[in-house]
Design an enzyme around this catalytic site. Structure first.
Site, short mmCIF file in Angstrom:
data_model
loop_
_atom_site.label_atom_id
_atom_site.label_comp_id
_atom_site.label_asym_id
_atom_site.label_seq_id
_atom_site.Cartn_x
_atom_site.Cartn_y
_atom_site.Cartn_z
N ASN A 86 3.39 -5.64 4.59
CA ASN A 86 3.16 -5.76 3.15
C ASN A 86 4.26 -6.55 2.43
OD1 ASN A 86 2.10 -2.63 3.88
ND2 ASN A 86 0.64 -4.10 3.07
N VAL A 93 7.12 -9.09 -2.16
CA VAL A 93 6.57 -7.75 -1.89
C VAL A 93 5.13 -7.67 -2.39
CG1 VAL A 93 6.83 -5.28 -2.36
CG2 VAL A 93 8.85 -6.72 -2.06
N CYS A 94 4.27 -7.13 -1.55
CA CYS A 94 2.86 -6.98 -1.90
C CYS A 94 2.53 -5.48 -1.97
CB CYS A 94 1.99 -7.68 -0.84
SG CYS A 94 0.23 -7.58 -1.16
N VAL A 95 2.65 -4.93 -3.17
CA VAL A 95 2.24 -3.55 -3.41
C VAL A 95 1.34 -3.56 -4.64
CG1 VAL A 95 4.19 -2.36 -2.34
CG2 VAL A 95 4.34 -2.99 -4.73
#
Length: 175
Positions: A86, A93-95
Protein backbone atom coordinates in the site's frame (compact mmCIF):
# COMPACT_ATOMS: atom_id res chain seq x y z
CA UNK A 1 -14.95 34.32 9.46
CA UNK A 2 -13.27 32.67 6.49
CA UNK A 3 -14.69 29.60 4.79
CA UNK A 4 -13.05 26.18 5.35
CA UNK A 5 -10.37 25.62 2.76
CA UNK A 6 -9.41 29.29 2.38
CA UNK A 7 -5.75 30.16 3.04
CA UNK A 8 -6.31 31.93 6.36
CA UNK A 9 -8.59 29.25 7.79
CA UNK A 10 -6.45 26.30 6.68
CA UNK A 11 -3.18 27.79 7.97
CA UNK A 12 -4.89 28.43 11.29
CA UNK A 13 -6.12 24.82 11.34
CA UNK A 14 -2.67 23.45 10.43
CA UNK A 15 -0.98 25.63 13.06
CA UNK A 16 -3.48 24.45 15.68
CA UNK A 17 -2.87 20.77 14.80
CA UNK A 18 0.91 21.23 14.89
CA UNK A 19 0.70 22.99 18.27
CA UNK A 20 -1.50 20.19 19.63
CA UNK A 21 0.93 17.50 18.46
CA UNK A 22 3.83 19.42 19.97
CA UNK A 23 2.08 19.88 23.33
CA UNK A 24 0.63 16.37 23.45
CA UNK A 25 2.80 14.04 21.35
CA UNK A 26 1.19 10.84 20.17
CA UNK A 27 3.08 7.58 20.55
CA UNK A 28 4.53 6.27 17.32
CA UNK A 29 5.38 9.44 15.46
CA UNK A 30 6.63 12.99 15.62
CA UNK A 31 5.76 15.90 13.35
CA UNK A 32 7.24 19.29 12.55
CA UNK A 33 7.58 21.74 9.71
CA UNK A 34 10.12 21.26 6.93
CA UNK A 35 10.50 25.05 6.85
CA UNK A 36 9.17 27.32 9.61
CA UNK A 37 7.70 29.67 6.98
CA UNK A 38 5.62 26.97 5.25
CA UNK A 39 2.73 25.35 7.11
CA UNK A 40 1.88 23.25 4.04
CA UNK A 41 4.97 20.97 4.23
CA UNK A 42 5.43 18.77 7.29
CA UNK A 43 8.28 16.46 8.20
CA UNK A 44 7.13 13.25 9.85
CA UNK A 45 9.05 10.54 11.66
CA UNK A 46 7.13 7.30 12.02
CA UNK A 47 8.53 4.95 14.63
CA UNK A 48 8.04 1.30 13.73
CA UNK A 49 5.13 -0.04 15.79
CA UNK A 50 6.08 -2.56 18.52
CA UNK A 51 5.48 -6.26 17.81
CA UNK A 52 5.33 -5.70 14.03
CA UNK A 53 7.70 -6.25 11.11
CA UNK A 54 8.50 -2.54 11.30
CA UNK A 55 9.50 -2.53 14.99
CA UNK A 56 12.80 -0.74 15.57
CA UNK A 57 12.58 1.29 12.37
CA UNK A 58 12.61 5.07 11.97
CA UNK A 59 10.81 6.12 8.80
CA UNK A 60 11.02 9.68 7.50
CA UNK A 61 8.07 11.01 5.53
CA UNK A 62 6.55 14.25 4.25
CA UNK A 63 2.98 15.43 4.48
CA UNK A 64 2.13 17.97 1.76
CA UNK A 65 -1.10 19.87 2.28
CA UNK A 66 -3.04 21.42 -0.61
CA UNK A 67 -4.26 25.01 -0.35
CA UNK A 68 -7.81 23.56 -0.26
CA UNK A 69 -7.09 21.72 3.01
CA UNK A 70 -9.18 20.57 4.89
CA UNK A 71 -11.57 20.11 1.96
CA UNK A 72 -8.95 17.99 0.18
CA UNK A 73 -6.49 15.57 1.79
CA UNK A 74 -2.75 15.97 2.05
CA UNK A 75 -0.34 13.62 0.28
CA UNK A 76 1.99 11.52 2.37
CA UNK A 77 5.27 10.28 0.95
CA UNK A 78 7.89 8.21 2.72
CA UNK A 79 11.43 9.43 2.14
CA UNK A 80 12.88 6.34 3.80
CA UNK A 81 12.69 3.38 1.37
CA UNK A 82 9.63 1.23 2.10
CA UNK A 83 8.43 -2.17 0.89
CA UNK A 84 4.67 -2.50 1.34
CA UNK A 85 1.75 -3.25 -1.01
CA UNK A 86 0.00 0.00 0.00
CA UNK A 87 3.00 2.28 -0.50
CA UNK A 88 3.96 3.16 -4.07
CA UNK A 89 7.58 2.54 -5.08
CA UNK A 90 8.15 6.34 -4.93
CA UNK A 91 6.99 6.36 -1.27
CA UNK A 92 3.46 7.78 -1.76
CA UNK A 93 1.12 6.25 0.82
CA UNK A 94 -2.13 4.73 -0.42
CA UNK A 95 -4.68 4.60 2.40
CA UNK A 96 -8.38 5.34 2.10
CA UNK A 97 -8.43 8.45 4.26
CA UNK A 98 -5.87 10.10 1.96
CA UNK A 99 -8.08 9.60 -1.10
CA UNK A 100 -10.12 12.58 -2.27
CA UNK A 101 -13.72 12.70 -1.01
CA UNK A 102 -16.51 11.10 -3.01
CA UNK A 103 -17.19 7.77 -4.62
CA UNK A 104 -14.36 5.41 -5.56
CA UNK A 105 -14.43 4.96 -9.34
CA UNK A 106 -13.07 1.41 -8.90
CA UNK A 107 -15.54 0.37 -6.19
CA UNK A 108 -12.96 -0.63 -3.56
CA UNK A 109 -13.89 1.99 -0.97
CA UNK A 110 -17.06 3.46 0.45
CA UNK A 111 -17.26 7.26 0.45
CA UNK A 112 -17.19 7.13 4.28
CA UNK A 113 -13.73 5.53 4.22
CA UNK A 114 -12.23 8.34 2.16
CA UNK A 115 -11.05 11.81 3.16
CA UNK A 116 -13.36 13.98 5.23
CA UNK A 117 -12.51 17.45 6.55
CA UNK A 118 -12.83 16.16 10.14
CA UNK A 119 -9.66 14.09 9.72
CA UNK A 120 -6.52 15.42 11.37
CA UNK A 121 -2.81 14.84 11.02
CA UNK A 122 -3.12 12.56 14.03
CA UNK A 123 -5.87 10.46 12.43
CA UNK A 124 -3.81 10.18 9.23
CA UNK A 125 -0.71 9.02 11.08
CA UNK A 126 -2.65 6.59 13.27
CA UNK A 127 -4.04 5.13 10.03
CA UNK A 128 -0.53 4.78 8.59
CA UNK A 129 0.73 3.13 11.79
CA UNK A 130 -2.21 0.74 11.56
CA UNK A 131 -1.26 -0.01 7.95
CA UNK A 132 2.28 -0.89 9.04
CA UNK A 133 0.99 -2.97 11.97
CA UNK A 134 -0.82 -5.54 9.83
CA UNK A 135 1.00 -8.88 9.84
CA UNK A 136 -0.31 -9.64 6.34
CA UNK A 137 -0.97 -6.47 4.32
CA UNK A 138 -4.04 -5.97 2.16
CA UNK A 139 -3.20 -6.88 -1.43
CA UNK A 140 -6.63 -6.28 -3.00
CA UNK A 141 -5.78 -3.00 -4.75
CA UNK A 142 -2.03 -2.61 -4.37
CA UNK A 143 -0.05 0.56 -4.92
CA UNK A 144 3.11 -1.55 -5.18
CA UNK A 145 2.19 -4.56 -7.31
CA UNK A 146 5.56 -6.28 -6.85
CA UNK A 147 5.29 -6.10 -3.05
CA UNK A 148 1.72 -7.47 -3.24
CA UNK A 149 2.83 -10.39 -5.43
CA UNK A 150 5.61 -11.15 -2.97
CA UNK A 151 3.14 -11.09 -0.05
CA UNK A 152 0.91 -13.59 -1.90
CA UNK A 153 3.64 -15.90 -3.23
CA UNK A 154 6.55 -15.58 -0.79
CA UNK A 155 5.48 -14.06 2.53
CA UNK A 156 8.78 -15.09 4.16
CA UNK A 157 10.76 -13.29 1.43
CA UNK A 158 8.53 -10.23 1.87
CA UNK A 159 9.11 -10.19 5.64
CA UNK A 160 12.87 -10.60 5.18
CA UNK A 161 12.99 -7.64 2.79
CA UNK A 162 10.98 -5.47 5.22
CA UNK A 163 13.24 -6.40 8.15
CA UNK A 164 16.31 -5.46 6.06
CA UNK A 165 14.78 -2.02 5.33
CA UNK A 166 13.95 -1.61 9.02
CA UNK A 167 17.55 -2.30 10.02
CA UNK A 168 18.82 0.14 7.40
CA UNK A 169 16.37 2.84 8.58
CA UNK A 170 17.57 2.42 12.18
CA UNK A 171 21.22 2.63 11.13
CA UNK A 172 20.59 5.78 9.06
CA UNK A 173 18.66 7.38 11.92
CA UNK A 174 21.79 7.28 14.07
CA UNK A 175 24.34 8.32 11.42
Amino acid sequence: MSKPGTPSSNTLLLRRQLTELTKRPVEGFSAGLVDDDNLYEWEILVIGPPDTLYEGGFFKARLSFPEEFPLLPPKMRFITPMWHPNIYPDGIVCVSILHAPGEDQYGYEDAGERWMPVHTVESILVSVISLLSSDTPNTDSPANVEAAIEVRKDIDGYRKKVRRLVRRSAEEAFD
